[in-house]
Design a protein around this motif. Structure first.
Motif, PDB file in Angstrom:
ATOM      1  N   ASP A 176       0.777  -1.210  -0.046  1.00 11.81           N
ATOM      2  CA  ASP A 176       0.051   0.038   0.192  1.00 11.81           C
ATOM      3  C   ASP A 176       0.974   1.134  -0.074  1.00 11.81           C
ATOM      4  N   LEU A 177       1.748   1.173  -0.908  1.00  8.04           N
ATOM      5  CA  LEU A 177       2.930   2.390  -1.110  1.00  8.04           C
ATOM      6  C   LEU A 177       2.093   3.558  -1.964  1.00  8.04           C
ATOM      7  N   THR A 178       2.282   4.781  -1.212  1.00 11.66           N
ATOM      8  CA  THR A 178       1.828   6.142  -1.918  1.00 11.66           C
ATOM      9  C   THR A 178       2.926   7.099  -1.520  1.00 11.66           C
ATOM     10  N   MET A 179       3.257   7.670  -2.568  1.00 16.02           N
ATOM     11  CA  MET A 179       4.292   8.840  -2.569  1.00 16.02           C
ATOM     12  C   MET A 179       4.416   9.544  -3.885  1.00 16.02           C
ATOM     13  N   GLN A 180       4.834  10.513  -3.679  1.00 16.65           N
ATOM     14  CA  GLN A 180       5.005  11.484  -4.976  1.00 16.65           C
ATOM     15  C   GLN A 180       6.403  12.337  -4.966  1.00 16.65           C
ATOM     16  N   THR A 181       6.854  12.447  -6.118  1.00 12.22           N
ATOM     17  CA  THR A 181       7.962  13.542  -6.246  1.00 12.22           C
ATOM     18  C   THR A 181       7.602  14.787  -7.190  1.00 12.22           C
ATOM     19  N   VAL A 182       8.029  15.875  -7.019  1.00  9.84           N
ATOM     20  CA  VAL A 182       8.196  16.958  -7.916  1.00  9.84           C
ATOM     21  C   VAL A 182       9.279  17.285  -8.809  1.00  9.84           C
ATOM     22  N   ASP A 183       8.910  17.844  -9.750  1.00 15.88           N
ATOM     23  CA  ASP A 183       9.960  18.557 -10.875  1.00 15.88           C
ATOM     24  C   ASP A 183      10.907  19.248  -9.766  1.00 15.88           C
ATOM     25  N   GLY A 184      12.173  19.114 -10.231  1.00 16.93           N
ATOM     26  CA  GLY A 184      13.285  19.945  -9.715  1.00 16.93           C
ATOM     27  C   GLY A 184      13.806  19.426  -8.480  1.00 16.93           C
ATOM     28  N   GLU A 185      13.453  18.014  -8.044  1.00 18.69           N
ATOM     29  CA  GLU A 185      14.154  17.800  -6.732  1.00 18.69           C
ATOM     30  C   GLU A 185      14.908  16.391  -6.822  1.00 18.69           C
ATOM     31  N   ILE A 186      15.762  16.293  -5.721  1.00 17.47           N
ATOM     32  CA  ILE A 186      16.485  14.795  -5.763  1.00 17.47           C
ATOM     33  C   ILE A 186      15.568  14.291  -4.669  1.00 17.47           C
ATOM     34  N   PHE A 187      15.228  13.174  -4.829  1.00 22.11           N
ATOM     35  CA  PHE A 187      14.320  12.274  -4.122  1.00 22.11           C
ATOM     36  C   PHE A 187      15.168  11.232  -3.559  1.00 22.11           C
ATOM     37  N   GLY A 188      15.708  11.066  -2.353  1.00 23.01           N
ATOM     38  CA  GLY A 188      16.374  10.010  -1.875  1.00 23.01           C
ATOM     39  C   GLY A 188      15.259   8.809  -1.501  1.00 23.01           C
ATOM     40  N   PHE A 189      15.787   7.448  -1.772  1.00 25.17           N
ATOM     41  CA  PHE A 189      14.665   6.663  -1.387  1.00 25.17           C
ATOM     42  C   PHE A 189      15.540   5.320  -0.414  1.00 25.17           C
ATOM     43  N   ILE A 190      15.437   5.541   0.663  1.00 24.41           N
ATOM     44  CA  ILE A 190      16.208   4.663   1.747  1.00 24.41           C
ATOM     45  C   ILE A 190      15.270   3.493   2.486  1.00 24.41           C
ATOM     46  N   GLY A 191      16.169   2.422   3.100  1.00 29.45           N
ATOM     47  CA  GLY A 191      15.533   1.697   3.872  1.00 29.45           C
ATOM     48  C   GLY A 191      16.291   0.327   4.073  1.00 29.45           C
TER      49      GLY A 191
END
Length: 246
Positions: free
Chosen positions: A21-36
């Motif tokens: 049930d994963l919900t997430m968003q990214t936007v233009d112009g960003e560096i989004f880090g995904f960790i775990g």
């Protein structure tokens, strides 16, 4: 740019959801880090983002498009670096780059410029004429990065891109990531190097047991964890709390 809504994925023969049930968003112009932690669902999520896997339920869109209806447009829009480099090792480095250039229909002038740029950046000029099977793991990683960035995709999706890179190449790649996003583009990448995520990312998502347990800027994560500590300390606190809540 990326919108993930209530995505679930379970592998055959497994009763445990790799992504839950994963919900997430990214936007233009960003560096989004995904960790775990290992096995948290990072690579499974990334493979769904790039269309290798299909979610069991939920939806994934990139700029309003999805892989069911617009697979070619989406693949042209993104550049993907997997967690382990897979290349045609009977080709030379230069042959492989031109092969990828043909797939993405990169114009001749742009192709020459970008091949020269990335071969120089990753110090592969001397090795470009050699067959890839003679490359070290780090050289293969550099070649995959060069081939991924060559067609100038708007969205970079990178799974552990710094693994195997020497310090100079890692620094240059991080600079490229920043420059890419300053143009209004997006970078989504996973990493186990929490210090890199802390200093490089505009926002960070933390996944554990297939679920997104926190997402936001470093300050927002600190607020959630009720701590002004480093990202490493926040990461351990939130993932330990998540385990304790099950």
């Amino acid at each position: 740019m990326i919108s993930v809504e209530h995505v679930t994925k379970t592998y055959a023969k497994s009763k445990t959801r790799a992504v839950d049930d994963l919900t997430m968003q990214t936007v233009d112009g960003e560096i989004f880090g995904f960790i775990g932690p290992n096995g948290a669902g990072k690579t499974t999520t990334i493979k769904m983002l790039v269309g290798i896997l299909r979610p069991d339920s939920g939806s994934i869109t990139i700029n309003g498009l999805d892989f069911t209806h617009s697979p070619i447009e989406l693949k042209a829009m993104l550049g993907y670096v997997p967690d382990s480099p897979e290349v045609y090792d009977r080709l030379s480095g230069l042959e492989y780059l031109n092969f990828i250039g043909d797939i993405y229909r990169v114009p001749a002038q742009k192709r020459r410029e970008n091949i020269e740029k990335y071969l120089a950046m990753f110090e592969l000029e001397k090795a470009a004429g050699e067959v890839i099977r003679s490359y070290s793991h780090g050289m293969k990683q550099k070649l995959v990065l060069a081939s991924t960035l060559m067609h100038e995709p708007r969205l970079w999706i990178l799974d552990e891109p710094l693994t195997g890179l020497d310090p100079r190449s890692a620094r240059l790649l991080k600079e490229e990531m920043k420059a890419h996003c300053k143009k209004g583009n997006t970078v989504f990448f996973s990493t186990h190097v929490l210090e890199v995520a802390e200093h490089l990312c505009d926002r960070i998502g933390i996944i554990d047991n297939g679920r997104l347990i926190a997402s936001g800027t470093l300050e927002e994560l600190r607020f959630k964890a009720q701590s002004q500590a480093s990202l490493e300390s926040i990461f351990f606190k939130l993932t330990e709390d998540d385990e304790g809540g099950e």
